[in-house]
Enzyme design. Structure first.
Site, PDB file in Angstrom:
ATOM      1  N   SER A   1      11.268   1.660   1.774  1.00 28.96           N
ATOM      2  CA  SER A   1      10.817   0.303   1.441  1.00 28.96           C
ATOM      3  C   SER A   1      10.371   0.147  -0.006  1.00 28.96           C
ATOM      4  O   SER A   1      10.070  -0.959  -0.436  1.00 28.96           O
ATOM      5  CB  SER A   1       9.677  -0.108   2.373  1.00 28.96           C
ATOM      6  OG  SER A   1       8.612   0.812   2.260  1.00 28.96           O
TER       7      SER A   1
ATOM      8  N   HIS B   1       2.861   0.881  -0.682  1.00 36.32           N
ATOM      9  CA  HIS B   1       3.463  -0.359  -1.151  1.00 36.32           C
ATOM     10  C   HIS B   1       2.710  -0.916  -2.346  1.00 36.32           C
ATOM     11  O   HIS B   1       1.654  -0.401  -2.729  1.00 36.32           O
ATOM     12  CB  HIS B   1       3.457  -1.405  -0.021  1.00 36.32           C
ATOM     13  CG  HIS B   1       4.546  -1.196   0.990  1.00 36.32           C
ATOM     14  ND1 HIS B   1       4.612  -1.914   2.168  1.00 36.32           N
ATOM     15  CD2 HIS B   1       5.619  -0.368   1.002  1.00 36.32           C
ATOM     16  CE1 HIS B   1       5.673  -1.507   2.853  1.00 36.32           C
ATOM     17  NE2 HIS B   1       6.296  -0.577   2.174  1.00 36.32           N
TER      18      HIS B   1
ATOM     19  N   ASP C   1       3.630  -7.575   3.814  1.00 36.85           N
ATOM     20  CA  ASP C   1       3.282  -6.592   4.845  1.00 36.85           C
ATOM     21  C   ASP C   1       2.491  -7.143   6.013  1.00 36.85           C
ATOM     22  O   ASP C   1       2.021  -6.367   6.846  1.00 36.85           O
ATOM     23  CB  ASP C   1       2.487  -5.444   4.212  1.00 36.85           C
ATOM     24  CG  ASP C   1       3.365  -4.560   3.355  1.00 36.85           C
ATOM     25  OD1 ASP C   1       2.803  -3.760   2.581  1.00 36.85           O
ATOM     26  OD2 ASP C   1       4.596  -4.661   3.452  1.00 36.85           O
TER      27      ASP C   1
END
Lengths: 175, 167
Positions: free
Chosen positions: A30, A69, A96
């Protein structure tokens, strides 16, 4: 020689970063092309405030696997200085919120355990890597090396074989 | 002393040490670069500006983002992650940073650009303090190297203001 050097580096890192397990492996794609699946990260958490653009490692309540992230939104309270943060993987379409716990809209500082500061080089440390980092760690990332840890996570028997083989090497070496 | 295992061991340790040294030197070479990036952001249109059912203000904008970030690239640069964030203060929050748009620049050729876009991520306040709000638009860039320390910087552009009324 290599085994003891690796062990010394590992223990030193534990002391320097003050954590149980300073290594975490990137488990998904990701954050590509920046971080690839298998890259190894060392975590560090300084007292600096969390700001947009920073790459953070966080745990969602009830989930074991940490997520790496980027912060895309920050709201810092006037009165308490507490911060509420929204994250998103660079390679993901949406933010998210789907990953957070039921009803949770924001991450707070207590959910975040580290920040990314850079990339580095592969090392035998991968063999001793753990999947779950402790709190307050330093984060550098080591391209590609984490594949060893991913394989060991998905097929734990390999971890035992590897550690067994290393143990055998230590015992039988004439050092 | 001359067993295969011992030699392999010594070779591997040496190789890893050299690799580490090369990566460190490569990373340090980035300090020799003196970048001179530039950027302008223009708000072309306020598409709409409303209060959501839950009470939070939301605004949709169309932006023109022009930038020249070519001087940030070195041989050691893997990619540039850039984003435009609206930054402002409200009575409730000392700092709000809302990313409106981001992109990955994979190479120097793509680092000089001018684009028209509406905000990729929703510009939502925690509350309803956006009417007449003055804010900055900041272009941030994060340099992700092939090896070494990541570094980030930004250009702050101030003087933007949202309308006094919803529309």
């Amino acid at each position: 020689m290599i085994v003891t050097s690796a062990l010394i580096i590992w223990k030193a890192l534990m002391c320097i970063t003050g954590s149980e397990s300073p290594v975490v492996v990137v488990l998904s794609g990701s954050m590509e092309p920046g971080f690839k699946r298998g890259d190894i990260l060392f975590l560090h958490m300084s007292k600096d405030p969390i700001r947009a653009g920073e790459i953070v490692v966080f745990n969602v309540d009830g989930r074991e696997i940490p997520i790496v992230h980027r912060v895309i939104k920050v709201h810092e309270r006037q009165d308490t200085g507490e911060v509420e943060v929204l994250t998103k993987g660079d390679n993901n379409y949406g933010d998210d919120r789907l990953l957070y716990a039921q009803g949770q809209l924001w991450l707070k500082r207590q959910h975040i355990m580290g920040r990314a500061v850079g990339s580095g080089f592969g090392a035998p440390l991968a063999i001793f890597g753990e999947d779950l980092p402790g709190p307050n760690l330093a984060l550098r990332f080591l391209p590609y090396v984490g594949w060893v840890t991913i394989i060991m996570t998905e097929k734990p028997i390999i971890k035992y074989i590897l550690i067994g083989a290393l143990g055998l090497l230590v015992i039988t070496s004439k050092d | 002393m001359h067993s295969f295992g011992y030699r392999a061991n010594a070779l591997l340790t040496f190789a890893v040490t050299i690799l580490a040294l090369m990566c460190t030197i490569g990373s340090l070479s980035d300090n020799l670069n003196t970048p001179s990036p530039s950027a302008q952001i223009e708000i072309l249109n306020i598409n709409w500006f409303q209060k959501q059912p839950h009470g939070n203000d939301e605004v949709s904008l169309t932006l023109n983002i022009t930038a020249d970030l070519q001087s940030l690239f070195t041989w050691n640069t893997k990619q540039l992650f850039i984003f435009v964030a609206a930054e402002y203060e409200t009575p409730k929050n000392a700092l709000n940073q809302v990313s409106l748009w981001d992109a990955i620049i994979p190479a120097k050729e793509f680092a000089k650009f001018s684009i028209h876009t509406s905000n990729k991520y929703r510009f939502i306040d925690q509350g309803h303090s956006l009417r007449g709000k003055e804010f900055n638009l900041t272009l941030h860039w994060h340099v992700m190297p092939k090896t070494g320390k990541m570094f980030a910087n930004k250009i702050v552009m101030s003087g933007y203001r949202l309308p006094e009324d919803y529309r």
